[in-house]
Design an enzyme around this catalytic site. Structure first.
Site, PDB file in Angstrom:
ATOM      1  N   GLN A 748      21.694  84.082  61.157  1.00  0.00           N
ATOM      2  CA  GLN A 748      23.074  83.592  61.132  1.00  0.00           C
ATOM      3  C   GLN A 748      24.065  84.648  60.642  1.00  0.00           C
ATOM      4  OE1 GLN A 748      21.485  79.326  59.803  1.00  0.00           O
ATOM      5  NE2 GLN A 748      23.690  79.416  59.703  1.00  0.00           N
ATOM      6  N   GLU A1235      29.668  70.758  61.298  1.00  0.00           N
ATOM      7  CA  GLU A1235      29.043  70.102  60.155  1.00  0.00           C
ATOM      8  C   GLU A1235      29.725  68.806  59.709  1.00  0.00           C
ATOM      9  OE1 GLU A1235      27.621  73.354  57.217  1.00  0.00           O
ATOM     10  OE2 GLU A1235      29.193  74.272  58.406  1.00  0.00           O
TER      11      GLU A1235
END
Ligand SMILES: Cc1cc2nc3c(=O)[nH]c(=O)nc-3n(C[C@H](O)[C@H](O)[C@H](O)COP(=O)(O)OP(=O)(O)OC[C@H]3O[C@@H](n4cnc5c(N)ncnc54)[C@H](O)[C@@H]3O)c2cc1C
Ligand code: FES
Ligand code: FES
Length: 1293
Positions: A748, A1235
Site C-alpha cells: 500500500q 472506508e
C-alpha cells in the site's frame, strides 16, 4: 519436471499417472510427493496461475477448478467444482481439469460468466474472482438451468472480502432460468474448456503398485477394486496408513493427513458406490457416495418413498454441511471417520444418521460387521473399510424428525451445537410420545452423543402435559455437560442451547395444538433470496468523470489473466522462502535445528538472526514511522520471542511447497519466560500500560457539563480484534538485477517499503525498486506486516544473489498477523432534559501488541472519531496503550471510526434507554448540524446529516415498517424483529506529507495512453477513476488508457494509500498531467481542428512536443485542523432473530452515503456495500482467540475465523447515493468512500438489540439496558434474550 503431450486422448502405458488440464495431457512424475496438491501442480509445476490459493483448507473457494471424469462405478460423466488446494494430485489421475483460463480469455473471447461478473462490478481486487467463476461454471455444467436461489447457493464456499457479494450475486443470477434478467447459458458455453462426455476414458488404476513415492518414503496407491483395496490393507494394516476419498478432512484436521505413510485412494473402487434397497425395504448407501449425492438421493426418497419422509429434512440439513465443492467431493463415510478420530468433532452426518437409526457395514476383507454408529466410534478401524450404511424405514405415522445446526455463520461453518431428533407421537392421545425417541447431539462433548436419560423420560409422556416439557428440559440440562472448548462457545451457552433445540422440536411435534405465536418457536429462519437496489445519478464533470463503469481490468481479473505478485513465472534460479515461526511467547530463543528440514527435496538453506549480524539491519520497523517513535521490530527473533508466530528463521528451497514443508520441520528450541498476556481485558487487569497520552478535555469542562444532569449513564464494553483476511495473503518477490534489487510486492506504500529496505540492506534508494502490480485485497494489511515478507525475500536475495519469493498461506499469515486492536472502553455520558447529549467521557485501553510503533497514529484516529455523527459540547478522553504478548496492532479498514462508531452508537442507545425515549428520534436530535464544533475543533460544514436522515427515513419507510414489526412481534413469541437507524461520520485527512502523482505517456504511433499512478490499486478503483479523469481532460475514449503497475522508480516519494482519499488525489493528479499535455497540444489542435486523435499526436510528436507528463497533487487541510471534510452516511437496518437459537438474519439494510459528486458511482456503490459487509463481520461475527498458555492464535484459519459470506448479507440491500451534494472541500467535488460505510453496519447490532428487547418486554423480563461485548454472536444474543425454563413451556390454544 513434467512431460506434456498435446492431443487430448493420447494414452501412454495404462498405469502412467497423467491428467488433462484444459484439454492438454500432462504426465505426473512419480516423485512428486503424495502430499502435493492439484493446486501445487497447477501453480508451481505447470505455472497455470489463474487458479488462486489462500487458505489451503477448502474454506475460501479461490482455488476452485472444474473436474470432469468418468464415474468409477456408473461410468457417467461427472462434472464438479473441486478445491484444488486440498485435492491430492495423485487422486486426480485420469481427470480432465478445467481452470479459469480454459473457459475464456481476451484472445479466445471471454466466457459469459467471466464477462458478466466483471461487467456487473463483481470483481474488485479480483483475487477471489476465478474461484467464483469456476464455482459457477462447474455447477452449471451439472445444472444448466438453475433457479436464482440455486445460483445463490453455488457460492456457499466462496469468500469475497471486497464486494459485499451483492454485485456478484446479481451478476451471476443472470445465469438463472427464473431471473427477470435471465440469460441462461447454452451448451456451447458450458462445454468450453473440455472434451465431450463421450471422449472420457475410464480412469486408470494401478492395482497394488504405488503410483508415487514421496521423499519420506510415503506411498500413494490407486486401487481399482475392493479386492485390491483389501489386499493392500492386509499388507499395510500395521503401518500408518490412511484411506483417501475427498481428502477434505485435511482442511479441518491437518495433522491427521500429514502423518500417514501410505495413502490409499479409494475414489476408484467401484464397489463402494451406489444406493440400493435392502431386503427389508431399507436404503443401502455405499460409503463413497458423496454428501451431494446423498442430498439428491434423500430428497428423492423423502418425497417418494413411504417410511423415508424424514430424509427430506436430513437432506435440507446436509445442505448446510461444509460447502458445495466439499459436498461434491467428500463422502459421508469420511465424515464419520473424522468423528471416529476426534469424538468432539460436531459431525452433522453423525447426528443425522444416528437419529435416522442408521447402521454401517464394515469389513477388513476377511469378515464383515454391521454396527450401530455408537459402536463404530469404539471400533478399531485400522485395516478396515466402511462399506455402506443402511437406513431403515421409519413408520411415518406420527413420526416427527427435526434437526438443527447453530453456527457462527449461516453457511460453510461447523456447528457450535447440532442436534437431530426423531420421535413419534400419537396426536389423538394428547401428543403422547409413543416409543423411545432418539435425541442426538453434537458439539456438547466428545462423550455425549445421545441424551439417553431424556429419551427415557419422554417415552410415553404427553407433550401437552405441563410437566413433560419442563421435566424433559431439566433432565437434559442435568445430563448434558458441555466440555470447555478453546474455540467453541461457553458450556453454559451450549447447555441452554441444547434445551432450546429440544424445546423447538417438541413445539413442532405438537404445533397443531398451539397458538401460532407459540408455535413460532418451532420455526427456523428461512433465508430468502438476496436482492439489491442501487439508487444514484451520474453527475458528469465532464464525461467520463462521474460515469458508472467497472474497473478497466475487471474482465482480465475474472478470467485469471490479471497477474498478482505470486503469479509471475518463476525464474530459473529462483528460490522460495518460508518463515519458521515461533510456537510460543514470551520466550527465550535457544537454538534452531534444521537437520530434518534439510531432508526435504529442494531444500537449499536457512537464514537466522545470526546470519544477518553485521550485514543487514535486523529491524523491519517501517520507514513511515517517525524515527523518534520507532521501536525495533526484528525481522528474525534474535534472542527474545515476543509473540507466537514471530519469524525466527527463513528457509529457502527450490519451490514454495518444499520451503513450506521444510519450515515446518525446523525445530525451534526455546524456553518460555512468563505467562503471556493475550487479551486487552487481561492487559487492563494486569495494568500493562506502555503508553498513556495526557487526558484531554475537549469543549466545555466535563465535570460541569456532566454533573447535575438528570440523565447520566455509565458502561463499558470490550471490542474485538479484526483480521484483514484479504484473499491474497502475504507475498513478495525480490530479484537482484544490474540496477539493484527489484522488489515486487502487493504494497500500500511502495515508497515506504523502498525506504525500509534501503535501510535494512544499507543500499541507496535508487538501487531498490519496488513495484506493486495490483493488490488482492489490502484493508491496511499490506501496509506494515507485508514488510516482513518483503524484507525476508530481500535479505535472502541480496545475500545469495538469486531471485527469492515468498507466499504465505492463510494459517501462517494469521499466526503472525497484525490486526485491528482489541479495546476496552469505559464511558460516562449525560443528556439534558431536551434530549441533547451534554457530556461524554471515554476511558479507552487499546491493545498495542508487543510494540508501540503504530499506536500513536491509531490512537489519534480513534480519538478523532469517537464523536461519530453526534454533537456533544464536552468530551473527556483518556487513552492508554496496553502491551500484550501478541503481534502489534495495526490499521484495518476504518481504523478509528469502525470501533468508535459502534461504541458511540451503544452509548447513544444507553442514553435513549435511560431517558425512556425512542433511540431513533434521540439520535436524530443529536446529529451534527452545520456550524457546530466537532471533537477535533473543526466547524462542521456540508455533512448533510439532517437531509439524508429525512430522505432515508422516507425511502426506507421507517414508520410503516416499525408498525409492521410491532405487529409481527406481537404474533410471534419466539421470533422477533427489530429496526434501527443511525448515522456515521468519517474524517478525511488531506494533511499529508507527500504528493500524489500520476505519470501519463501518450503513444504517438496509435494514440494509446499509459497511466501510472502512485496509489495502490486493491480493488477500490483508483486506476479506473484516474483513467476517467485523464480521458475526460484529453477528450479521448477511456479504452485507449492502459493502467500500469505502481513503481517507486517511476513515481518516487509518493503518498501512502490509506484513509480513503487516495483515489480522489490521484484523479486530481491525473487531471494535472492531462492538462499539461492538453496545453502542449493546443497549438497543434488549433492548426489541425479536424485531425484524428492519432494524427494529432503524430503531428505533435513530429513537432517536438513531449507527450509525457507527470501530474502532481499535494494535499493539505488548508485552514482546518484535523480533517478536511467528513464523509457521512445514514443507515436503516432491520433484523429478525430466532430467540431460541440466537441466530439472526439481516432482513433489509438501506444505506445512504454522501459521496459528493461521485467520480464513478458504480465503483463507489461497490465500496459502500463491501465496507458495510466487512463491518457486519466485525460487529457480529469475527473474533480472534488466543491460547492463554502459548499465546498462539487459535483462530488462524477458515475453520475458526469466520468472515461474512453471501448468505449472511442483508437479504434486501438498498444503496442510495445522495444527489446534488457537491463537496466544496474535496477535489473534483467528491467525497472519499472506501472506508466510511463500514461504520453503518453498527446498525445491524442495534437492530438485533431491538428484537431482543421486544422479546424481553413481551415475556416480562426485567427492563434493563442490555450491555455486551461485541461481536454480537448468536451466543450473545441468546444470553441477552434471557430465555429460561420459564419460557420453555407449552401454552395451548
Ligand atoms: C471447509 C469445510 C467445512 C466443513 N463443514 C462441515 C460441517 O459443517 N459439518 C460437518 O459435519 N462436517 C464438515 N466438514 C467435514 C467434511 O464433511 C468432511 O471433511 C468430509 O465429509 C470428509 O470426507 P472425505 O471424503 O473428504 O474424507 P477424507 O478426508 O478423504 O477422509 C477422512 C477420513 O475418513 C477415512 N475414510 C474415508 N472413507 C472411508 C471408508 N470408506 N472407510 C473407512 N475410512 C474411511 C479416511 O481414512 C480418513 O481418515 C467440513 C469440511 C471442510 C473442509
Ligand atoms: S479453498 Fe482452496 S485455497 Fe481456500
Ligand atoms: S474482489 Fe473478492 S476478494 Fe477482492
Amino acid at each position: 519436471m513434467y512431460r506434456q503431450t498435446t492431443g487430448s486422448m493420447e494414452i501412454q502405458a495404462p498405469s502412467d499417472p497423467y491428467l488433462f488440464v484444459n484439454d492438454v495431457r500432462y504426465e505426473i512424475p512419480r516423485d512428486c510427493s503424495p502430499e502435493m496438491t492439484l493446486n501445487d501442480f497447477l501453480r508451481e509445476v505447470l505455472e497455470i496461475k489463474g487458479t488462486k490459493v489462500m487458505c489451503k483448507e477448502a474454506g475460501c473457494g479461490c482455488c476452485i477448478v472444474c473436474a470432469v471424469y468418468k464415474h468409477p462405478s456408473s461410468g457417467e460423466a461427472v462434472s464438479k467444482p473441486v478445491n484444488s488446494c486440498i485435492t491430492p494430485l495423485y487422486s486426480t489421475v485420469g481427470w480432465h481439469v478445467i481452470t479459469v483460463e480454459g473457459i475464456g480469455s481476451a484472445k479466445a473471447g471471454y466466457h459469459p460468466i467471466q464477462s458478466r461478473l466483471a461487467d456487473g462490478y463483481g470483481s474488485q481486487c479480483g483475487y477471489c474472482s476465478p474461484g467464483f467463476v469456476m464455482s459457477a461454471y462447474s455447477q452449471l455444467r451439472d445444472n444448466p438451468r438453475p433457479t436464482e436461489l440455486e445460483v445463490e447457493h453455488f457460492f456457499d464456499g466462496n469468500i469475497c472480502r471486497c464486494t459485499g457479494y451483492r454485485p456478484i450475486l446479481d451478476a451471476m443470477k443472470t445465469l438463472a432460468c427464473d431471473s427477470e434478467r435471465s440469460q441462461c447459458l447454452d451448451m456451447e458455453d458450458l462445454s468450453r474448456g473440455c472434451c465431450s462426455a463421450s471422449a472420457l476414458e475410464k480412469i486408470p488404476t494401478s492395482g497394488l503398485a504405488p503410483i508415487a513415492r514421496g521423499w519420506r518414503g510415503q506411498r500413494f496407491y490407486n486401487p481399482g477394486s475392493l479386492a485390491d483395496l483389501f489386499a493392500l490393507l492386509g499388507r499395510l494394516r500395521s503401518q500408518p496408513h490412511r484411506l483417501v476419498f475427498g481428502n477434505t478432512s485435511a482442511g479441518v484436521f491437518k495433522e491427521d493427513a500429514a502423518s500417514a505413510e501410505h495413502l490409499l485412494n479409494i475414489r476408484n473402487v467401484p464397489e463402494l458406490y451406489g444406493i440400493r434397497d435392502s431386503e427389508d425395504g431399507g436404503l443401502i448407501i455405499g460409503s463413497s457416495v458423496s454428501l451431494h449425492e446423498l442430498i439428491v438421493a434423500f430428497n428423492d426418497a423423502g418425497r417418494r418413498r413411504p417410511g423415508f419422509g424424514h430424509l427430506g429434512s436430513v437432506a435440507e440439513h446436509l445442505q448446510r454441511v461444509a460447502n458445495q465443492a466439499v459436498r461434491r467431493n467428500a463422502c459421508w463415510a469420511g465424515n464419520l471417520m473424522m468423528k471416529h478420530a476426534h469424538p468432539e468433532f460436531p459431525s452433522d452426518v453423525y447426528v443425522l444418521l444416528e437419529a435416522s437409526r442408521a447402521t454401517v457395514r464394515i469389513s477388513d476383507g476377511v469378515s464383515e460387521q454391521q454396527l450401530v454408529l455408537a459402536d463404530l466410534l469404539r471400533q478399531d478401524m485400522r485395516g478396515r473399510v466402511i462399506l455402506s450404511a443402511t437406513l431403515p424405514k421409519i413408520n411415518d405415522d406420527g413420526h416427527h424428525f427435526r434437526s438443527f445446526k447453530v453456527t457462527p455463520r449461516r453457511l460453510n461453518a461447523h456447528a457450535y451445537l447440532n442436534a437431530a431428533f426423531s420421535l413419534s407421537v400419537d396426536k389423538k392421545d394428547g401428543y403422547r410420545v409413543t416409543e423411545r425417541p432418539s435425541l442426538v447431539f453434537g458439539g456438547v462433548s466428545g462423550k455425549f452423543n445421545h441424551a439417553v436419560k431424556t429419551e427415557n423420560y419422554l417415552q410415553n409422556r404427553s407433550l401437552l402435559d405441563e410437566e413433560t416439557v419442563s421435566g424433559a428440559m431439566q433432565t437434559l440440562e442435568a445430563e448434558a455437560n458441555p466440555a470447555e472448548e478453546a474455540c467453541g462457545t461457553s458450556p453454559e451457552h451450549r447447555r441452554g442451547l441444547a434445551a432450546n433445540l429440544l424445546y423447538k422440536c417438541l413445539l413442532s411435534a405438537c404445533a397443531d395444538a398451539l397458538p401460532r405465536s407459540e408455535a413460532s418457536g418451532a420455526d427456523t429462519l428461512e433465508r430468502r433470496a438476496q436482492s439489491g437496489q442501487q439508487d444514484y445519478e451520474e453527475e458528469l464533470q465532464p464525461a467520463p468523470i462521474g460515469r458508472a463503469m467497472p474497473k478497466l481490468e475487471a474482465r482480465a481479473q475474472a478470467a485469471g489473466e490479471a497477474k498478482y505478485v505470486n503469479d509471475a513465472p518463476a525464474a530459473r534460479s529462483e528460490l522460495f522462502a518460508a518463515f519458521v515461526q515461533a510456537p510460543e511467547a514470551p520466550a527465550a530463543l535457544r537454538d534452531i535445528k534444521a537437520d530434518e528440514a534439510e531432508q526435504v527435496p529442494g531444500y537449499h538453506s536457512i537464514i537466522t538472526a545470526k546470519d544477518l549480524e553485521g550485514k543487514y539491519e535486523n529491524n523491519v520497523v517501517s520507514a513511515l514511522i517517525p524515527a523518534m517513535f520507532a521501536q525495533k521490530e526484528e525481522l528474525l527473533a534474535s534472542s527474545e520471542i515476543r509473540y507466537s508466530g514471530q519469524p525466527v528463521a527463513i528457509v529457502l528451497a527450490s519451490s514454495q511447497w518444499a520451503a513450506d514443508q521444510a519450515a515446518r520441520l525446523v525445530v525451534v528450541d526455546y524456553e518460555q519466560t512468563g505467562d503471556p498476556i493475550t487479551s486487552v481485558a487481561e492487559a487492563v487487569a494486569k495494568n500493562s500500560v506502555i503508553m498513556q497520552a495526557p487526558d484531554d478535555n475537549v469543549g466545555e469542562d466535563f465535570d460541569q457539563a456532566y454533573d447535575g444532569q438528570a440523565c447520566q449513564v455509565e458502561g463499558q464494553l470490550v471490542i474485538n480484534e479484526q483480521a484483514h483476511f484479504s484473499i491474497e495473503t502475504l507475498t513478495a518477490s525480490v530479484a537482484p538485477t544490474e540496477e539493484g534489487l527489484v522488489v515486487t510486492a502487493p504494497h500500500q506504500w511502495v515508497d515506504a517499503l523502498a525506504m525500509t529496505l534501503s535501510r535494512i540492506l544499507g543500499r541507496p534508494a535508487n538501487q531498490i525498486r519496488v513495484v506493486s502490480p495490483r493488490i488482492g485485497g489490502g484493508f491496511g494489511g499490506k501496509l506494515l506486516m507485508i514488510d516482513l515478507v518483503a524484507a525476508a525475500c530481500a535479505v535472502a536475495s541480496d545475500s545469495l544473489g538469486r531471485p527469492v519469493r515468498m507466499y504465505m498461506s492463510l494459517g501462517p499469515t494469521l499466526a503472525l498477523a497484525m490486526k485491528r486492536p482489541g479495546m476496552l472502553l469505559r464511558y460516562r455520558a449525560a443528556a439534558g432534559p431536551d434530549e441533547k447529549l451534554r457530556a461524554a467521557s471515554w476511558d479507552i485501553s487499546s491493545e498495542a501488541g508487543y510494540t508501540l510503533n503504530m499506536q500513536a497514529m491509531l490512537a489519534d484516529e480513534l480519538k478523532h472519531s469517537i464523536d461519530s455523527a453526534f454533537f456533544c459540547p464536552s468530551y473527556r478522553l483518556s487513552l492508554k496503550q496496553m502491551r500484550t504478548d501478541k503481534p502489534e496492532s495495526t490499521f484495518v479498514r476504518g481504523p478509528g471510526p469502525a470501533p468508535a462508531c459502534l461504541a458511540n452508537l451503544l452509548l447513544m442507545d444507553h442514553l435513549a434507554f435511560q431517558l425512556g425515549v425512542d433511540p431513533i428520534e434521540f439520535k436524530y436530535r443529536n446529529l451534527y448540524s452545520d456550524g457546530q464544533i466537532d471533537i477535533v475543533g473543526n466547524t462542521r460544514r456540508g455533512d448533510n446529516f439532517q437531509r439524508m436522515w429525512r430522505e432515508l427515513h422516507q425511502a426506507a419507510e421507517v414508520e410503516k415498517r416499525l408498525a409492521e414489526i410491532a405487529e409481527f412481534n406481537k404474533n410471534n413469541r419466539f421470533r422477533k424483529r427489530g429496526l434501527d437507524m443511525s448515522a456515521s461520520s468519517y474524517n478525511i485527512f488531506y494533511d499529508r506529507g507527500r504528493p500524489s502523482q500520476v505519470y501519463l505517456a501518450l503513444q504517438a504511433s496509435d494514440g494509446s495512453v499509459t497511466l501510472s499512478h502512485g496509489g495502490a490499486e486493491m480493488g477500490q478503483g483508483i486506476g479506473v477513476k484516474a483513467a476517467q479523469a485523464a480521458a475526460a481532460i484529453l477528450e479521448i475514449d477511456i479504452n485507449l488508457v492502459k493502467i500500469k503497475a505502481t513503481d517507486s522508480h517511476v513515481l518516487p516519494n509518493n503518498e501512502v494509500t490509506g484513509g480513503s482519499s487516495t483515489s480522489e488525489w490521484n484523479c486530481q493528479a491525473a487531471v494535472e498531467a492531462a492538462t499539461q499535455i492538453k496545453e502542449r497540444l493546443r497549438p497543434i489542435r488549433e492548426a489541425n481542428p479536424d485531425a484524428s486523435w492519432k494524427d494529432l499526436l503524430n503531428k505533435a510528436s513530429q513537432a517536438g512536443v513531449s507527450l509525457a507528463a507527470m501530474g502532481s497533487y499535494y494535499c493539505k487541510n488548508g485552514d482546518r485542523k484535523g480533517s478536511r471534510y467528513s464523509s457521512t452516511g445514514v443507515g436503516v437496518t432491520e433484523a429478525e432473530v430466532d430467540i431460541l437459537t440466537g441466530e439472526f438474519e439481516i432482513r433489509r439494510a438501506d444505506l445512504m452515503m454522501d459521496v459528493g459528486k461521485s467520480l464513478n458511482p458504480g465503483v463507489d456503490i461497490g465500496q459502500i456495500e463491501g465496507a458495510f459487509v466487512m463491518g457486519l463481520g466485525y460487529y457480529t461475527m469475527e473474533r480472534t482467540l488466543y491460547d492463554s498458555d502459548s499465546a498462539k492464535n487459535l483462530t488462524d484459519g477458515t475453520w475458526n475465523y469466520k468472515v461474512p459470506q453471501a448468505a449472511d448479507i442483508p437479504r434486501d440491500l438498498r444503496v442510495h447515493v445522495l444527489r446534488n451534494s457537491p463537496n466544496e472541500a474535496g477535489v473534483l467535488s467528491t467525497k472519499a468512500i472506501g472506508e466510511p460505510p463500514i461504520s453503518l453496519a453498527a446498525t445491524c447490532v442495534t437492530a438485533v438489540k431491538r428484537a431482543i428487547e421486544a422479546f424481553r418486554e413481551q415475556t416480562g423480563k426485567p427492563k434493563q439496558f442490555l450491555a455486551f461485548d461485541p461481536p454480537l454472536t448468536p451466543e450473545k444474543v441468546l444470553q441477552l434474550s434471557g430465555v429460561s425454563a420459564a419460557d420453555r413451556v407449552i401454552r395451548q390454544k
